[in-house]
Structure formats: C-alpha cells, structure tokens
Design an enzyme around this catalytic site. Structure first.
Site, PDB file in Angstrom:
ATOM      1  N   GLY A  10       1.249  -1.415  -0.602  1.00 16.77           N
ATOM      2  CA  GLY A  10       0.023   0.165   0.298  1.00 16.77           C
ATOM      3  C   GLY A  10       1.084   1.191  -0.305  1.00 16.77           C
ATOM      4  O   GLY A  10       2.637   1.563   0.075  1.00 16.77           O
ATOM      5  N   ASP A 207      -3.399  -9.437   9.177  1.00 16.56           N
ATOM      6  CA  ASP A 207      -2.171 -10.599   9.025  1.00 16.56           C
ATOM      7  C   ASP A 207      -0.766 -10.264   9.765  1.00 16.56           C
ATOM      8  O   ASP A 207      -0.537 -10.996  10.206  1.00 16.56           O
ATOM      9  CB  ASP A 207      -1.771 -10.963   6.974  1.00 16.56           C
ATOM     10  CG  ASP A 207      -3.229 -10.864   6.874  1.00 16.56           C
ATOM     11  OD1 ASP A 207      -3.911 -11.642   7.500  1.00 16.56           O
ATOM     12  OD2 ASP A 207      -3.157 -10.329   5.086  1.00 16.56           O
ATOM     13  N   ARG A 265     -14.106  13.256  13.497  1.00 17.49           N
ATOM     14  CA  ARG A 265     -15.215  12.371  13.624  1.00 17.49           C
ATOM     15  C   ARG A 265     -15.758  10.839  14.165  1.00 17.49           C
ATOM     16  O   ARG A 265     -16.724  11.089  14.567  1.00 17.49           O
ATOM     17  CB  ARG A 265     -14.318  10.958  13.111  1.00 17.49           C
ATOM     18  CG  ARG A 265     -14.067  11.197  11.235  1.00 17.49           C
ATOM     19  CD  ARG A 265     -13.065  10.876  10.970  1.00 17.49           C
ATOM     20  NE  ARG A 265     -11.980  11.469   9.307  1.00 17.49           N
ATOM     21  CZ  ARG A 265     -11.838  10.880   8.298  1.00 17.49           C
ATOM     22  NH1 ARG A 265     -11.132   9.590   8.753  1.00 17.49           N
ATOM     23  NH2 ARG A 265     -12.007  11.336   7.449  1.00 17.49           N
ATOM     24  N   LEU A 366      -2.744   9.629   5.353  1.00 26.31           N
ATOM     25  CA  LEU A 366      -2.218   9.486   3.921  1.00 26.31           C
ATOM     26  C   LEU A 366      -1.100   9.596   4.423  1.00 26.31           C
ATOM     27  O   LEU A 366       0.481   9.832   3.939  1.00 26.31           O
ATOM     28  CB  LEU A 366      -2.558   9.764   2.575  1.00 26.31           C
ATOM     29  CG  LEU A 366      -4.075   9.728   1.553  1.00 26.31           C
ATOM     30  CD1 LEU A 366      -4.549  10.244   0.757  1.00 26.31           C
ATOM     31  CD2 LEU A 366      -3.371   7.893   1.743  1.00 26.31           C
TER      32      LEU A 366
END
Length: 531
Positions: A10, A207, A265, A366
C-alpha cells in the site's frame, strides 16, 4: 539475501520501498494482493499540509493532531509528520500525483473535520488511489522487485533478532523462506474484525499484526478504532469527509440537523449512532450544494451513490450509517519506525507510532503512511549496511501449517464464523462499550476461536486455494478481535474513539498507551507512559 524485505504494497510499503531503494539495490516488496488493490485507495478525501502560512501554521496542524489524539500522541512523532508535510506533498507532486490545482498551478485545498483551517490537498475524491498508482508506477520505474499473491505466515527470529520470513505462495500453496537483513511490516490495519460493518477492503485482515503478536512483538492501543460517520447504508461504501467539507448536512428523517458536521469523527459518528439507537434515520443532505462543483470535486462518490442506491444527490437524501474505517492501534514503534524486535520496522496503519493516539484527524492518514513509510525505508536500508549476510539456522517454521489445515474436516463454515464474529464485534465493541458487553463478547470470541480451531475447509487443493487464504485470514481476525476486546475492557474510561458508557469521563489515570503482548504463549496487557 535481500537487504530489505517489505511486507505490504500500500502507500506505506511502496513509500518505504522507494526510500530503501535509494540506499540499497536489494529491496523486495511482498504483497498478498496487487498493489492497486490496497486499502490506500479508500482514502478519498485528501492529505493534510500547511501551505497558507498567513492563515494557518505548522503549529496549528500539530495542535489539531494532538488535540484530536486526546493527548495520547507523542509530540515528536506528530512534529515529524507535520513539519515534513510540505516536503512530502512536493515530493508526491514531483513524482506525478495529479493533485487538483487552480488556474495558477497551485494545489487546491479543502476543509476537513477537526480543524478550522483549509489544509487538505486532494485529487478530486480519488486522492489515495492517485497517490497509490503513482507510487506503484515509480516503483516499477526504479526496478524494485515485487512478489504478488504471497502472504506472510511467520517471521524467523533467533536470539531476539530478525532473520527472515516464511511466505505462503498463494499460487502454488507452498511455504518459502526468504531471508533479509531487515524487515519492514506494512500490511495495513485490522478493520475486518468488523466484517460487514466496515469500509475496508476484504483483504484488511490484520495479517502483519497477527504474525507479529505470535512472535512476541508488542502491540499497542488496539482499543482505538475509528468509525467513519458516513458510509452508505446497506453497503458500507465510504462517502468521504469531502462531502461535509463542501457543506453537506447531516439530518434526520425530519430534515433537522443535529451535529456539527465537521467536528472530529468520533463525535460525529457517536451522534449518528445515538440517533439510530433512538430509532431515527440519518441522511447526508447535498441538495443545496452546487452540482457542478460536486461533480468536479467528488465524481466517484456521486457515481457510487447513483449506482448503488439509485439516488440523485440533487433531489434525494442519502441514507448513511457509521462503519469501522481506520484502526489507530498497531505494532508499537518509535519515531524511527523500530519495533520491539531488532531489525524489524513497521509503518502505515499496521504501526502504532504515537501519532494518531485515541482518534485520527481526517487527512492525516495518507500523510502519516507516506512520511513514516519513507522513514522506515531509509532506516531499514541504512541498518542493513551494518549487518553481515547470515542465514538462519533455525528449523522453527510453519512448514506443516498448510497440511495441518487441509487434513481437518469442515465442521463449521469459516464464512459463518466470520460473519457471526463481525456482527458480535459491531454490537458489543462498536461505538458504545460497557464492561458487561465486552465480557460477554470475550466469551463468545473464545467459543468461536475453538470452533475455528476444530474446523477445516472444503477445498483440499494447495494451488490457488481461496478457501485456504480465507482460513488463514480468519485466524488473524479472530486473534485481533480477542486482543481488541481485552484492550477495550482494560481501558476504563472514554477517550477519543473508545467510548465506555459505564465510564463516560476521560481519566488522567489512563493518559497512557496500552500494551498487549504474547509472553510465553500468554496474553499480557498493561499501560505505559507515552514514549
């Protein structure tokens, strides 16, 4: 032997690969999926950076991040991210990320929740996707080696020092040892502990965290999971903060607003969940907004709303619900991305480097994965220069791991177990938590854990067996669900995304990070002061 192996492709893993490649030619990136399938593509809204120093400042960005973390972040980590933000954005721009720009060629910015300042750079509502594709293109240009469709199943550690990894080739069904001087874990978060109640990809199954825990690496702050306020009801498809940043309202069935749409949030998501628990419906209202502007700034989301719900934002209210979106917990690292085991680094959502604390500020994900991906890559490559080529002499392995799964009878479908677990986690360890609920949940998880261990899969083939991959992933999901529940039980306060209905106040006593570790095959949990 490689100098650096990176698990995960990613945004964090690719950034780490590019930085490592600048210092070493022996870099390998191993990924369960193709890079363009990474969870990074779900980061639609943007990436934070202070450009307008007349009205904003790096200090403001640092303070917003720290305040959003509810005082559980390390100022050094936050400062590293925020002070390097401009350099990070310029680097991304230079390698070709197609940011939205004004007529003068300046990168456009929008408002995001948790701040009064316009500092979120974007590429329409494809920001994460555009960044990821550009990073991948650049990795190919730099001739970085990749292994796709390979999953981490174990780490080789000798005398408390990393030696290599055991990787399952999903195409052949064989486990192969790969040796390197250093390892970077960048496998992403664990959002699928809330399966069917998350915006995350089905591949986001913890994982790296599962393998790390089994090998004694310290995990931290697993109780902190961010629920995004606005996922499409019925599909959990993300509608990013960019909608509310453009002026969309949150309303009930009476078309009455009930919350500050650009609060943090955790506050917005809880306000929505409270409405839902009181038998109200909640909607995103964009009918008053300029459709031309919306088509320019969030074309993907408008299409998703139309395709999935057959609704038109110019005329219709959009039904939404909170869904698990981002996991603040992870493998504990310092600001240099070093873990508790020598020569192993971690970065991105899999890591807990004391940046996000109890609640991540929108637009920082990000920025954090790119910033610390580069830090991990540089440090791992430099460290590799100090290490001689030494292969492992250990026979410790999970070489019989696959055979032991395939010989089991299928006594209960793993897919039923996964679905049941996801519903339990969302019901008992979602936006509102209590001791009694968490204790009930822990008992139920332990029963599912036994059912999982006593069942197998119907497909007994080794070669490209999707059932086999799902079985392995479910083992990690169950483990992370259990560790998350234990962590939530032990934090007897409400802080950020972790809300205890039986301990509604924030307590100075718990202004600490939680640590959970596998010590002699026993789960041990404690709190520590912030590093």
């Amino acid at each position: 032997m490689k100098d650096v192996i990176i698990i995960g492709a990613g945004g964090a893993g690719l950034s780490a690969g590019l930085s490592a490649k600048e210092n070493s030619d022996k870099v390998l990136i191993i990924s369960k999926t193709f890079p363009t399938h990474s969870q990074t593509v779900q980061a639609q809204g943007g990436i934070n950076c202070v450009f307008d120093t007349k009205n904003d400042s790096i200090e403001n960005h640092i303070n917003d991040t720290y305040n959003s973390s509810k005082h559980l972040s390390n100022k050094k980590s936050v400062e590293t991210m925020c002070t390097n933000a401009k350099e990070t954005i310029i680097w991304l721009d230079n390698i070709g990320v197609p940011f939205s720009k004004d007529s003068q060629g300046n990168i456009k910015q929008r408002y995001f929740g948790g701040t009064k300042y316009k500092r979120t750079c974007y590429s329409a509502d494809y920001t994460g996707l555009k960044i990821l594709h550009t990073l991948y293109d650049h990795c190919i240009k730099e001739n970085i080696d990749f292994l796709y469709e390979h999953i981490l199943v174990d780490i080789i550690i000798e005398n408390s020092c990393y030696k290599g990894v055991k990787i399952l080739n999903l195409l052949s069904g064989e486990i192969i040892n790969y040796y390197s001087k250093t390892l970077i874990i960048a496998t992403g978060g664990y959002g699928n502990i809330y399966s069917s109640h998350t915006t995350n990809s089905i591949s986001t199954t913890g994982d790296g965290l599962g393998v790390a825990f089994r090998n004694g690496l310290a995990l931290s702050n697993l109780e902190f999971i961010q629920f995004h306020p606005t996922a499409l009801k019925g599909s959990n498809t993300l509608i990013s903060e960019s909608a509310r940043a453009e002026g969309a309202y949150l309303v009930d069935e009476n078309e009455e607003r009930f919350v500050d749409e650009l609060a943090t949030r955790d506050e917005v998501a809880r306000a929505i969940k409270t409405k839902v628990l009181d038998n109200h419906s909640v909607y995103l209202d964009m009918r008053h907004l300029d459709i031309t502007s919306l088509k320019e700034k969030m074309p993907q989301e408008l299409k998703l709303i139309n395709d999935l719900l057959n609704l038109n934002v110019e005329k219709d209210l959009i039904p939404i619900t909170p869904a698990a979106h981002y996991t603040m917990g992870g493998i504990l690292t310092n600001v240099s991305c070093e873990t508790s085991v020598k020569n192993i680094y971690a970065c991105g959502e899999v890591a807990q480097n004391n940046t996000h604390g109890a609640n991540r500020l929108g637009g920082n994900s990000l920025l954090e994965i790119i910033t610390f991906g580069k830090v991990a890559g540089i440090n791992a490559a430099k460290k590799s220069k100090e290490i001689k080529d030494l292969k492992s002499t250990s026979e410790k392995s999970r070489d019989n791991f696959i055979d032991n799964i395939l010989i089991k009878n299928e006594n209960k479908s793993i897919y039923f177990i996964k679905k049941e677990l996801g519903s339990l986690m969302f019901s008992y360890a979602g936006l509102f938590r209590t001791k009694s609920d968490l204790e009930i949940l822990l008992e139920k998880i332990e029963k599912l854990e036994i059912e999982y261990e006593n069942t197998g899969i119907s497909n007994k083939e080794k070669k490209y067996n999707k059932n086999l991959l799902d079985y392995i992933e479910l083992g990690n999901i169950i483990l992370l669900s259990k560790l998350t529940t234990i962590s939530a039980l032990n934090r007897e306060e409400s802080r950020g995304s972790h809300y205890r209905s039986d301990f509604k106040n924030t307590s100075k006593e718990y202004e600490k990070i939680s640590i959970i570790k596998n010590i002699n095959k026993k789960i041990e949990h404690h709190f520590e002061g912030i590093l």
